[in-house]
Scaffold this motif. Sequence first.
Motif, PDB file in Angstrom:
ATOM      1  N   ALA A 179       0.888  -1.201  -0.179  1.00 40.79           N
ATOM      2  CA  ALA A 179      -0.152   0.210  -0.041  1.00 40.79           C
ATOM      3  C   ALA A 179       0.580   0.951   0.145  1.00 40.79           C
ATOM      4  N   ARG A 180       2.182   1.381   1.425  1.00 46.49           N
ATOM      5  CA  ARG A 180       2.803   2.145   1.181  1.00 46.49           C
ATOM      6  C   ARG A 180       3.235   2.550  -0.468  1.00 46.49           C
ATOM      7  N   VAL A 181       4.089   1.264  -0.874  1.00 39.70           N
ATOM      8  CA  VAL A 181       5.366   1.947  -1.628  1.00 39.70           C
ATOM      9  C   VAL A 181       4.578   1.987  -3.393  1.00 39.70           C
ATOM     10  N   SER A 182       3.785   1.391  -3.677  1.00 45.11           N
ATOM     11  CA  SER A 182       3.206   0.660  -5.442  1.00 45.11           C
ATOM     12  C   SER A 182       2.666   1.662  -6.005  1.00 45.11           C
ATOM     13  N   ASP A 183       2.153   1.711  -6.961  1.00 40.66           N
ATOM     14  CA  ASP A 183       1.184   2.716  -8.023  1.00 40.66           C
ATOM     15  C   ASP A 183       0.358   1.313  -8.171  1.00 40.66           C
ATOM     16  N   LYS A 184       0.618   0.495  -9.005  1.00 39.29           N
ATOM     17  CA  LYS A 184      -0.271  -0.575  -9.128  1.00 39.29           C
ATOM     18  C   LYS A 184      -0.354  -2.065  -8.375  1.00 39.29           C
ATOM     19  N   THR A 185      -1.285  -2.779  -7.977  1.00 38.52           N
ATOM     20  CA  THR A 185      -1.306  -4.170  -6.801  1.00 38.52           C
ATOM     21  C   THR A 185      -2.042  -5.136  -8.017  1.00 38.52           C
ATOM     22  N   ALA A 186      -1.384  -6.075  -8.281  1.00 37.27           N
ATOM     23  CA  ALA A 186      -2.149  -7.514  -8.524  1.00 37.27           C
ATOM     24  C   ALA A 186      -2.086  -8.209  -7.783  1.00 37.27           C
ATOM     25  N   PHE A 187      -3.314  -9.045  -7.416  1.00 39.84           N
ATOM     26  CA  PHE A 187      -4.111  -9.270  -5.977  1.00 39.84           C
ATOM     27  C   PHE A 187      -4.349 -11.163  -6.960  1.00 39.84           C
ATOM     28  N   PHE A 188      -3.101 -12.196  -6.741  1.00 39.49           N
ATOM     29  CA  PHE A 188      -3.153 -12.673  -6.890  1.00 39.49           C
ATOM     30  C   PHE A 188      -3.851 -14.606  -6.243  1.00 39.49           C
ATOM     31  N   LEU A 189      -4.755 -15.594  -6.465  1.00 40.07           N
ATOM     32  CA  LEU A 189      -4.734 -16.762  -5.982  1.00 40.07           C
ATOM     33  C   LEU A 189      -5.503 -18.226  -6.657  1.00 40.07           C
ATOM     34  N   MET A 190      -4.739 -18.596  -6.260  1.00 48.62           N
ATOM     35  CA  MET A 190      -4.246 -19.949  -6.568  1.00 48.62           C
ATOM     36  C   MET A 190      -4.402 -20.449  -8.335  1.00 48.62           C
ATOM     37  N   GLY A 191      -2.893 -19.048  -8.314  1.00 47.48           N
ATOM     38  CA  GLY A 191      -3.045 -19.428 -10.017  1.00 47.48           C
ATOM     39  C   GLY A 191      -3.454 -18.128 -11.017  1.00 47.48           C
TER      40      GLY A 191
END
Lengths: 217, 249
Positions: free
Chosen positions: B208-220
């Motif tokens: 949350a602090r560092v990134s501009d974008k975030t991708a969430f992965f779950l079970m591949g």
Amino acid sequence: MRERYTKQLDNLHNNLIHMGSLCEEAIACAAKTLIDGNLDMKEKVLSVENDTNMAERDIEQLCVRLLLLEQPVASDLRQITAAQKMITDMERISDQAVDIAELSAYMKGNSVKSDIHIAEMSRATIGMVTASIDSFVSKDFAKAREVIASDDVVDDLFLKIRKELIQHITENPAVASECLDLLMVAKYFERIGDHAVNIAEWVLYSLTGDRYATTLE
Amino acid sequence: MDKFTVKNLNLYYGSFQALKEIQINIPANEITALIGPSGCGKSTLLKTLNRMNDLVEGCKIDGTVLLDGKDIFGNMDVTDLRKRVGMVFQKPNPFPMSIYDNIAYGPRTHGTRSKATLDLIVEKSLRAAAIWEETKDRLKKSALGMSGGQQQRLCIARALAIEPEVLLMDEPTSALDPISTSKIEDLVSTLKKDYTIAMVTHNMQQAARVSDKTAFFLMGEMVEFDATDKIFSMPKDKRTEDYISGRFG
């Protein structure tokens, strides 16, 4: 997972409902002091206001603890942020209920209030506060929007009452003191309406992330 | 502009499918965080971006990964790819040699012999990794005598020494104390003006602090990919919300 955390969030929700009900009680008792001249109700308002202050302090501490220890995100964070803001408005509502009750108890003269729309204004304002608390309890987007829209009704009533009071003073300067007190009371109701709007806006924020959301996306 | 474009990426370790139909564009000069529970495929995706999975036995990849529009599984030379796409690992892994030689190792491998040039590269890389002041008087000392946080910044400096375009970071601060972590986070934020950064992290606050974008992965699967403030304030998918708020994972 995170059972303690979930339980604390539930506590926060329940504490807010409790504080909201105290606000409703304070303003309802203040209205009774004004409309019915029931002085016992003034004492009741003072005691409820004291409970509201304590509830505010407890909720504040719970929010800080949750933020500090649980690093909430997403809807949890929105709920806590909204709670921190809502309790300020709730506390102000109780303060203004006290102001109304005190002013009503010591109001000089009793001839004007039945001629003006103050009872209607008190009902409209109590309705806004109740609906704003309900919208929070039931996470009801549409109801929160209704509260915001109904602020215009209360604002119009304030202007109507102001006009009525000016007319009373013009016709009979002897009632000027009572009229000025009633104008103050009307202003307190109008401010309480604004606080109810703020609460409704924080409900919208809690649901959508936007205090001014017009649609539930 | 997108640095990496990943389309319909499927990756199998034998019969186990570790990545399923991944579509993600990693924008240039931004920090992209990859989050998700252990075994969700985030590190596998990171390693795929510089073909570190190639040598894993039974690994099969289909789909497209483009770097600046060029297929990394096409005609691109792997050495060239890894020169352009550097990597920093979870555990600091300095070579058992001096601080200077750690940094100079890459450029030497790529043919730089001049001492003056190497001196410049070493200083520039250590400065970029915010560790020059702490190391300038002990360049000939062993890198193994440094603290964990210093070693990790040294490894970042080593990655920067070959002037990559992309830095892949696999939980770069998980073995570090809070002060070293904060130094690396500050560093990463300053590096993004010159580099594209993709970072796997288990630390939600860090993402949350560092990134501009975030991708969430779950079970591949990649469940959600969006601006970081959006993911952490109004995630679209309930699974994302449940994960970032610690309700599973």
